[in-house]
Design a protein around this motif. Structure first.
Motif, mmCIF file in Angstrom:
data_model
loop_
_atom_site.group_PDB
_atom_site.id
_atom_site.type_symbol
_atom_site.label_atom_id
_atom_site.label_comp_id
_atom_site.label_asym_id
_atom_site.label_seq_id
_atom_site.Cartn_x
_atom_site.Cartn_y
_atom_site.Cartn_z
ATOM 1 N N GLY A 90 0.783 -1.225 0.000
ATOM 2 C CA GLY A 90 0.000 0.000 0.000
ATOM 3 C C GLY A 90 0.815 1.275 0.000
ATOM 4 O O GLY A 90 0.253 2.364 0.025
ATOM 5 N N ARG A 91 2.129 1.176 -0.057
ATOM 6 C CA ARG A 91 3.006 2.358 -0.048
ATOM 7 C C ARG A 91 3.497 2.658 -1.457
ATOM 8 O O ARG A 91 3.733 1.753 -2.245
ATOM 9 N N ARG A 92 3.692 3.952 -1.725
ATOM 10 C CA ARG A 92 4.307 4.346 -2.989
ATOM 11 C C ARG A 92 5.709 3.753 -3.053
ATOM 12 O O ARG A 92 6.428 3.727 -2.063
ATOM 13 N N ALA A 93 6.083 3.312 -4.230
ATOM 14 C CA ALA A 93 7.414 2.744 -4.408
ATOM 15 C C ALA A 93 7.876 2.987 -5.844
ATOM 16 O O ALA A 93 7.067 3.288 -6.727
ATOM 17 N N ILE A 94 9.174 2.857 -6.039
ATOM 18 C CA ILE A 94 9.779 3.015 -7.354
ATOM 19 C C ILE A 94 10.512 1.726 -7.696
ATOM 20 O O ILE A 94 11.378 1.275 -6.943
ATOM 21 N N GLN A 95 10.149 1.156 -8.819
ATOM 22 C CA GLN A 95 10.900 0.010 -9.345
ATOM 23 C C GLN A 95 11.936 0.591 -10.304
ATOM 24 O O GLN A 95 11.613 1.473 -11.105
ATOM 25 N N GLN A 96 13.186 0.131 -10.209
ATOM 26 C CA GLN A 96 14.220 0.699 -11.049
ATOM 27 C C GLN A 96 15.070 -0.385 -11.706
ATOM 28 O O GLN A 96 15.346 -1.403 -11.095
ATOM 29 N N GLN A 97 15.424 -0.126 -12.971
ATOM 30 C CA GLN A 97 16.309 -1.019 -13.703
ATOM 31 C C GLN A 97 17.312 -0.195 -14.482
ATOM 32 O O GLN A 97 16.975 0.871 -15.006
ATOM 33 N N ARG A 98 18.535 -0.720 -14.546
ATOM 34 C CA ARG A 98 19.531 -0.086 -15.394
ATOM 35 C C ARG A 98 19.131 -0.338 -16.851
ATOM 36 O O ARG A 98 18.607 -1.398 -17.173
ATOM 37 N N PRO A 99 19.397 0.618 -17.723
ATOM 38 C CA PRO A 99 19.067 0.414 -19.134
ATOM 39 C C PRO A 99 19.788 -0.831 -19.677
ATOM 40 O O PRO A 99 20.950 -1.070 -19.361
ATOM 41 N N ASN A 100 19.080 -1.608 -20.460
ATOM 42 C CA ASN A 100 19.643 -2.791 -21.113
ATOM 43 C C ASN A 100 20.212 -3.813 -20.134
ATOM 44 O O ASN A 100 21.186 -4.500 -20.434
ATOM 45 N N ASP A 101 19.636 -3.911 -18.944
ATOM 46 C CA ASP A 101 20.088 -4.900 -17.961
ATOM 47 C C ASP A 101 18.877 -5.661 -17.428
ATOM 48 O O ASP A 101 18.332 -5.337 -16.374
ATOM 49 N N PRO A 102 18.433 -6.700 -18.136
ATOM 50 C CA PRO A 102 17.267 -7.454 -17.697
ATOM 51 C C PRO A 102 17.559 -8.404 -16.531
ATOM 52 O O PRO A 102 16.643 -9.040 -16.022
ATOM 53 N N ASP A 103 18.817 -8.482 -16.115
ATOM 54 C CA ASP A 103 19.206 -9.423 -15.072
ATOM 55 C C ASP A 103 19.177 -8.818 -13.671
ATOM 56 O O ASP A 103 19.461 -9.507 -12.692
ATOM 57 N N SER A 104 18.868 -7.526 -13.548
ATOM 58 C CA SER A 104 18.831 -6.908 -12.225
ATOM 59 C C SER A 104 17.680 -5.919 -12.131
ATOM 60 O O SER A 104 17.211 -5.395 -13.135
ATOM 61 N N PRO A 161 8.794 1.791 7.127
ATOM 62 C CA PRO A 161 7.672 1.692 8.065
ATOM 63 C C PRO A 161 7.459 2.940 8.926
ATOM 64 O O PRO A 161 6.330 3.281 9.223
ATOM 65 N N ASP A 162 8.538 3.614 9.326
ATOM 66 C CA ASP A 162 8.347 4.819 10.131
ATOM 67 C C ASP A 162 8.913 6.048 9.432
ATOM 68 O O ASP A 162 8.176 6.930 9.061
ATOM 69 N N THR A 163 10.201 6.135 9.202
ATOM 70 C CA THR A 163 10.778 7.269 8.492
ATOM 71 C C THR A 163 11.788 6.765 7.482
ATOM 72 O O THR A 163 12.381 5.698 7.643
ATOM 73 N N GLY A 164 12.005 7.553 6.445
ATOM 74 C CA GLY A 164 13.015 7.228 5.455
ATOM 75 C C GLY A 164 12.508 6.297 4.374
ATOM 76 O O GLY A 164 11.312 6.221 4.100
ATOM 77 N N ILE A 165 13.467 5.585 3.767
ATOM 78 C CA ILE A 165 13.151 4.670 2.675
ATOM 79 C C ILE A 165 13.903 3.356 2.857
ATOM 80 O O ILE A 165 14.951 3.306 3.494
ATOM 81 N N ILE A 166 13.326 2.309 2.287
ATOM 82 C CA ILE A 166 14.005 1.020 2.229
ATOM 83 C C ILE A 166 14.172 0.666 0.758
ATOM 84 O O ILE A 166 13.401 1.133 -0.092
ATOM 85 N N THR A 181 12.475 0.685 -4.345
ATOM 86 C CA THR A 181 12.629 1.585 -3.210
ATOM 87 C C THR A 181 11.237 2.004 -2.766
ATOM 88 O O THR A 181 10.411 2.384 -3.590
ATOM 89 N N ALA A 182 10.991 1.940 -1.460
ATOM 90 C CA ALA A 182 9.672 2.293 -0.915
ATOM 91 C C ALA A 182 9.841 3.079 0.375
ATOM 92 O O ALA A 182 10.899 3.032 1.009
ATOM 93 N N GLY A 183 8.778 3.766 0.772
ATOM 94 C CA GLY A 183 8.779 4.440 2.064
ATOM 95 C C GLY A 183 8.921 3.419 3.179
ATOM 96 O O GLY A 183 8.318 2.354 3.147
#
Length: 179
Positions: free
Chosen positions: A122-136, A144-149, A140-142
């Motif tokens: 239920g939290r906003r998150a960003i999925q990230q991939q390096r260009p042309n790298d399907p292997d990784s 539980p209390d402060t910051g990001i994981i 990153t998400a907010g």
């Protein structure tokens, strides 16, 4: 000592003195940590780096399709090497208590990563991939209390599970709000 040498020595001393005074500044206030550390009676820190243990080694190995796991590093980030039938994988976890999704997004955009908005527990998150790298892939998400994981899964090229699915699952396990 020759005049030229005296001038060089005096000049070097003047530059050194300027550097020492020019780079210093005084900041008013009292330093304090963001949180108080849990220190036991014996002076040892308790729960230091416990965030590296929020998801068990077994859960990490199973999530990335592995059957063996070694803790490679604990520190500001946590790393594991996982072995399995589809080859080795490297898994990384971070928890930045003062991080933000906005700063992370800007950094990833500057690095020209491919970004996708996703939700994790239920939290906003960003999925990230390096260009042309399907292997990784990383997520990153907010926190539980402060910051990001953040979780990053990196497989060797070849036949392996989807790294984005694995990274999202690890983030879900970290943020499982029903625990």
């Amino acid at each position: 000592m020759g005049t030229a040498r005296v001038v060089r020595v005096v000049g070097a001393l003047a530059v050194a003195a300027g550097l020492l005074t020019g780079c210093s500044q005084t900041i008013d206030g009292t330093p304090r940590g963001e949180r108080q550390a849990d220190v036991g009676e014996d002076g040892d820190f308790r729960n230091l780096l416990e965030e590296c243990q929020n998801v068990t080694d077994q859960q990490i190995a199973e999530t990335v399709g592995g059957n063996s796991i070694d803790q490679a590093f604990y520190g500001a980030i946590c790393r594991w090497d996982v072995g399995g039938p589809s080859g080795p994988a490297k898994v990384t976890f971070n928890w930045y208590e003062t991080g933000s999704l906005e700063v992370e997004r800007k950094t990833l955009e500057q690095l020209k990563y491919v970004l996708t908005e996703v939700k994790v527990q239920g939290r906003r998150a960003i999925q990230q991939q390096r260009p042309n790298d399907p292997d990784s892939c990383g997520v990153t998400a907010g926190a539980p209390d402060t910051g990001i994981i953040g979780w990053w899964v990196n497989y060797q090229p070849g036949n392996h599970p989807d790294p984005c699915t694995a990274a999202i699952k690890l983030a879900e396990l970290t943020l499982n709000l029903s625990r």
